[in-house]
Design a protein around this motif. Structure first.
Motif, short mmCIF file in Angstrom:
data_model
loop_
_atom_site.label_atom_id
_atom_site.label_comp_id
_atom_site.label_asym_id
_atom_site.label_seq_id
_atom_site.Cartn_x
_atom_site.Cartn_y
_atom_site.Cartn_z
N THR A 13 14.90 86.77 27.82
CA THR A 13 15.38 85.85 26.55
C THR A 13 16.76 86.49 26.17
O THR A 13 17.73 86.04 25.40
CB THR A 13 14.22 85.04 25.93
N ASP A 14 16.72 87.61 25.97
CA ASP A 14 17.72 88.21 25.16
C ASP A 14 18.82 88.46 25.80
O ASP A 14 18.85 89.65 26.40
CB ASP A 14 16.55 89.80 24.11
N PRO A 15 20.22 88.55 26.16
CA PRO A 15 20.99 89.07 25.89
C PRO A 15 21.46 90.90 26.32
O PRO A 15 21.74 90.73 27.51
CB PRO A 15 22.43 88.36 25.86
N ALA A 16 20.56 91.36 25.29
CA ALA A 16 21.23 92.43 25.31
C ALA A 16 20.34 93.13 26.38
O ALA A 16 20.17 93.94 25.99
CB ALA A 16 20.17 93.11 23.26
N PHE A 17 19.38 92.66 26.64
CA PHE A 17 18.30 93.73 28.36
C PHE A 17 18.62 93.04 29.23
O PHE A 17 18.13 92.86 30.52
CB PHE A 17 16.97 93.29 27.68
N LYS A 18 20.37 92.86 29.40
CA LYS A 18 20.73 91.90 30.61
C LYS A 18 20.51 93.16 31.94
O LYS A 18 20.04 92.52 32.78
CB LYS A 18 22.09 91.11 30.78
N GLY A 19 20.99 94.21 31.41
CA GLY A 19 20.89 94.89 32.62
C GLY A 19 19.60 95.66 32.80
O GLY A 19 18.87 96.13 33.68
N ASP A 20 19.17 95.27 31.78
CA ASP A 20 17.02 96.31 31.97
C ASP A 20 16.24 94.91 33.21
O ASP A 20 16.14 95.94 33.97
CB ASP A 20 16.63 96.38 30.36
N CYS A 21 16.93 94.01 33.33
CA CYS A 21 16.24 92.39 33.55
C CYS A 21 16.99 93.16 35.48
O CYS A 21 16.02 93.19 36.23
CB CYS A 21 16.74 91.49 33.83
N ASP A 22 17.69 93.43 35.64
CA ASP A 22 18.76 93.83 36.61
C ASP A 22 18.07 94.89 36.90
O ASP A 22 17.69 95.02 38.29
CB ASP A 22 20.11 94.20 36.53
N ARG A 23 18.08 96.13 36.68
CA ARG A 23 17.26 97.33 36.55
C ARG A 23 15.97 97.11 37.69
O ARG A 23 15.55 97.60 37.76
CB ARG A 23 17.29 98.35 35.68
N ALA A 24 14.98 96.29 36.77
CA ALA A 24 13.80 95.79 37.37
C ALA A 24 14.03 95.31 38.41
O ALA A 24 13.14 95.44 39.54
CB ALA A 24 13.10 94.79 35.89
N ALA A 25 14.71 94.61 38.75
CA ALA A 25 15.22 94.39 39.68
C ALA A 25 15.25 94.91 41.38
O ALA A 25 14.88 94.59 42.74
CB ALA A 25 16.02 92.45 40.41
N ASP A 26 16.37 95.83 40.67
CA ASP A 26 16.93 97.33 41.20
C ASP A 26 15.12 97.47 42.07
O ASP A 26 15.27 98.46 42.69
CB ASP A 26 17.37 97.84 41.14
N GLU A 30 11.38 98.08 49.99
CA GLU A 30 12.46 98.18 51.31
C GLU A 30 11.72 99.81 51.90
O GLU A 30 10.76 99.69 52.49
CB GLU A 30 13.17 98.54 50.49
N SER A 31 10.63 100.08 50.22
CA SER A 31 9.42 101.51 50.96
C SER A 31 8.45 101.39 52.15
O SER A 31 7.75 101.99 52.18
CB SER A 31 9.23 102.35 50.00
N LEU A 32 8.31 99.28 52.21
CA LEU A 32 7.55 99.07 52.14
C LEU A 32 7.27 98.12 53.73
O LEU A 32 6.00 97.60 54.38
CB LEU A 32 6.18 98.24 51.73
N GLY A 33 8.93 98.49 54.10
CA GLY A 33 9.55 97.97 55.15
C GLY A 33 9.87 96.65 55.14
O GLY A 33 9.59 95.64 56.58
N PHE A 34 9.60 95.70 53.72
CA PHE A 34 10.11 94.98 53.83
C PHE A 34 11.44 94.69 53.80
O PHE A 34 12.16 95.69 53.55
CB PHE A 34 10.34 94.04 52.16
N SER A 35 12.03 93.44 54.46
CA SER A 35 14.16 93.95 54.34
C SER A 35 14.25 93.07 53.18
O SER A 35 13.18 91.51 53.02
CB SER A 35 14.21 92.52 55.25
N ALA A 36 14.60 93.81 51.85
CA ALA A 36 14.58 92.95 51.13
C ALA A 36 15.70 92.60 49.60
O ALA A 36 16.91 94.13 50.25
CB ALA A 36 13.29 93.49 49.30
N ALA A 37 16.34 91.72 49.08
CA ALA A 37 17.71 92.70 48.77
C ALA A 37 17.19 91.48 47.11
O ALA A 37 16.39 90.40 46.99
CB ALA A 37 18.29 91.31 48.86
N LYS A 38 17.86 92.19 46.16
CA LYS A 38 18.46 91.28 44.82
C LYS A 38 19.30 89.91 45.22
O LYS A 38 20.27 90.22 45.50
CB LYS A 38 18.94 92.08 43.91
N ARG A 39 18.97 89.41 44.89
CA ARG A 39 19.76 88.06 44.81
C ARG A 39 20.40 87.33 43.09
O ARG A 39 19.92 86.86 42.77
CB ARG A 39 19.62 86.64 45.90
N ALA A 40 21.36 86.96 43.37
CA ALA A 40 22.90 86.86 42.58
C ALA A 40 22.62 85.17 41.56
O ALA A 40 22.58 85.12 43.03
CB ALA A 40 24.39 87.35 42.05
#
Ligand code: BES
Ligand code: ZN
Length: 457
Positions: free
Chosen positions: A32-45, A52-62
């Protein structure tokens, strides 16, 4: 396929699994807090890499907001879509935490070991129970069972603004035989649960303005209308003396709980006194003549979530404020229509405004209640698997919270959801000192291994 080997692997690997969860918990993904936008992105990464390490084909989707994470594994067998959310609630008031909310640790408590930290229970700890079950399965069998898709959201705690368009745009890809949603709780420490009823939610913010500037309450007090007083009257009028909500038409669509369901709930032996005592209370404060379980699972509510106006800082200030505001939410059940209620609520507020006052409304989302269809055989399969893991038989329960994605899965993807989670009422979700019992994490991982095994047998 051997389940025992997977369960043993989970037991052996618990410490490493906890360390991996800590990595995710250290990322302050406050949506909810725009100051943490980069952290949300990092959590998704972080999640993409782990999948991927478990063999899923996985992607971050904008999305226009925070990204989704989607992963797929397998071609054959029953297809499940697992949902969790990687975003967390803000941590304030920070001074009430006894440790840094984003520096997780295992703590000893009289009730056993707990994982302390924001998101430990809602929902990072829960979503990692499934990921860890997959990891152990893969370590033992070399592949993952059946067909698994993963869908992690990063905006659940802030009203999921990107969810509907994302589901519509990716319907083909996301539709599975059934969704598994891990964002709910156990019935109690020993009783696992599948949640089959969720309350809906309507959020409204009102801003009442009187004088066009803050005034000296000595110079103007008595002659000038005070918007805080107006707001207080409006709020006080929302309930009658029996605890019923007074908004016209509010109870349209609220049915009495059927006797059969009521009897099932009775049999659960819910400890209402203990539930209240845990938070320093002794008397239920809902509608007269209703049990506590009914109040939280089957009855609608109206709550003030925040209120502001005038000077509430240190010391004292004789101000007559220009403005007063409140955030008010309604939990909805049955077929209550959120949009209708919004309209009637706003009409009520307008009817209470004295001359010279104006009101502005801000919409904070609206979603109806949902009841899961439980006729899919997967429900019985999962109920049995859960009962094998925990000391008591699994129960079908209601929940006072709201998880709108379950309704959208049904509406947009035509897919039923099984809501299975391992949180406890005392996990302090959304509050300071949130925790997840280490036992919930451990047995949660084991539960998913059992469920995956049973679904694929
Ligand atoms: N995990 C909770 C919902 C929940 C709470 C389920 C308690 C079972 C027991 C979820 O993350 C949540 O908090 N949802 C919000 C709704 C959202 C639209 C902001 C809620 O219920 O307030
Ligand atoms: Zn949640």
């Amino acid at each position: 396929m051997s389940l025992d080997a997977v369960l043993s692997k989970i037991d052996e690997d618990l410490e490493q699994a906890t360390d991996r969860l800590f990595e995710l918990l250290r990322i302050p993904s406050i949506s909810t807090d725009p100051a943490f936008k980069g952290d949300c992105d990092r959590a998704a990464d972080w999640l993409v890499k782990d999948l991927e390490s478990l063999g899923f084909s996985a992607a971050k989707r904008a999305t226009p907001g925070h990204p989704m994470v989607v992963g797929h594994s397998g071609q054959n067998g029953p297809h499940v879509l697992f949902y969790g959310h990687y975003d967390v609630q803000p941590v304030d008031p920070l001074n009430l935490w006894h440790r840094d909310p984003f520096d997780p640790a295992v703590e000893e408590t009289p009730a056993g070991k707990v994982i302390r930290g924001r998101g430990s229970s809602d929902d990072k700890g829960q979503l990692m129970t499934f990921v860890e079950a997959c990891r152990a399965w893969k370590a033992v069998h070399g592949t993952l069972p059946g067909r698994i898709s993963i869908f992690f959201e990063g905006e659940e705690e802030s009203g999921s603004p990107s969810l509907i368009p994302f589901l519509k745009d990716n319907a083909e890809e996301l539709k599975a035989d059934i969704a598994l949603i891990c964002d709910t709780g156990l019935f109690d420490r020993d009783t696992p649960a599948i949640t089959t009823m969720l309350r809906g939610l309507l959020g409204e913010e009102i801003v009442i303005t009187g004088p066009d500037k803050d005034l000296h309450s000595g110079m103007y007090g008595g002659a000038a209308i005070n918007p805080v007083r107006v707001l207080a009257r409006i709020i006080a009028g929302l309930h009658d003396d029996t605890g019923r909500i007074t908004v016209p038409g509010f109870y349209d669509g609220v049915a009495e709980t059927p006797d059969e369901i009521r009897a099932q709930w009775e049999a659960l032996g819910f400890d209402a006194d203990g539930f209240l005592a845990d938070v320093g209370l002794s008397k239920p404060a809902g509608e007269e003549g209703r049990s506590v379980l009914e109040m939280i699972w089957a009855r609608p509510t109206c709550e003030v979530n925040g209120i502001a106006g005038g000077y509430a800082g240190d010391g004292f200030k004789t101000v007559l404020p220009s403005e007063a505001r409140a955030k008010i939410s309604f939990r909805l059940v049955g077929t209550q229509d959120p949009l209708n209620i919004r309209e009637n609520f706003r009409a009520y507020v307008r009817s209470m405004l004295p001359p010279d006052c104006t009101v502005e409304f801000h919409d904070h989302g609206a979603g109806p209640a949902s009841v899961m269809a439980t006729d899919d055989p997967a429900f019985e399969t999962a109920r049995q698997a859960l009962s094998d893991e925990w000391p008591r038989e699994a129960a079908f329960i209601g929940s006072g919270g709201s998880i709108p994605v379950a309704g959208y899965f049904k509406e947009i993807l035509g897919m039923d959801s099984m809501l299975i989670g391992f949180g406890l009422d005392n996990d302090l979700i959304h509050s300071p000192n949130e925790k997840y019992d280490l036992r919930s994490f451990h047995k949660g991982i084991r539960s998913w291994a059992r469920i995956l095994h049973a679904l694929n047998s």
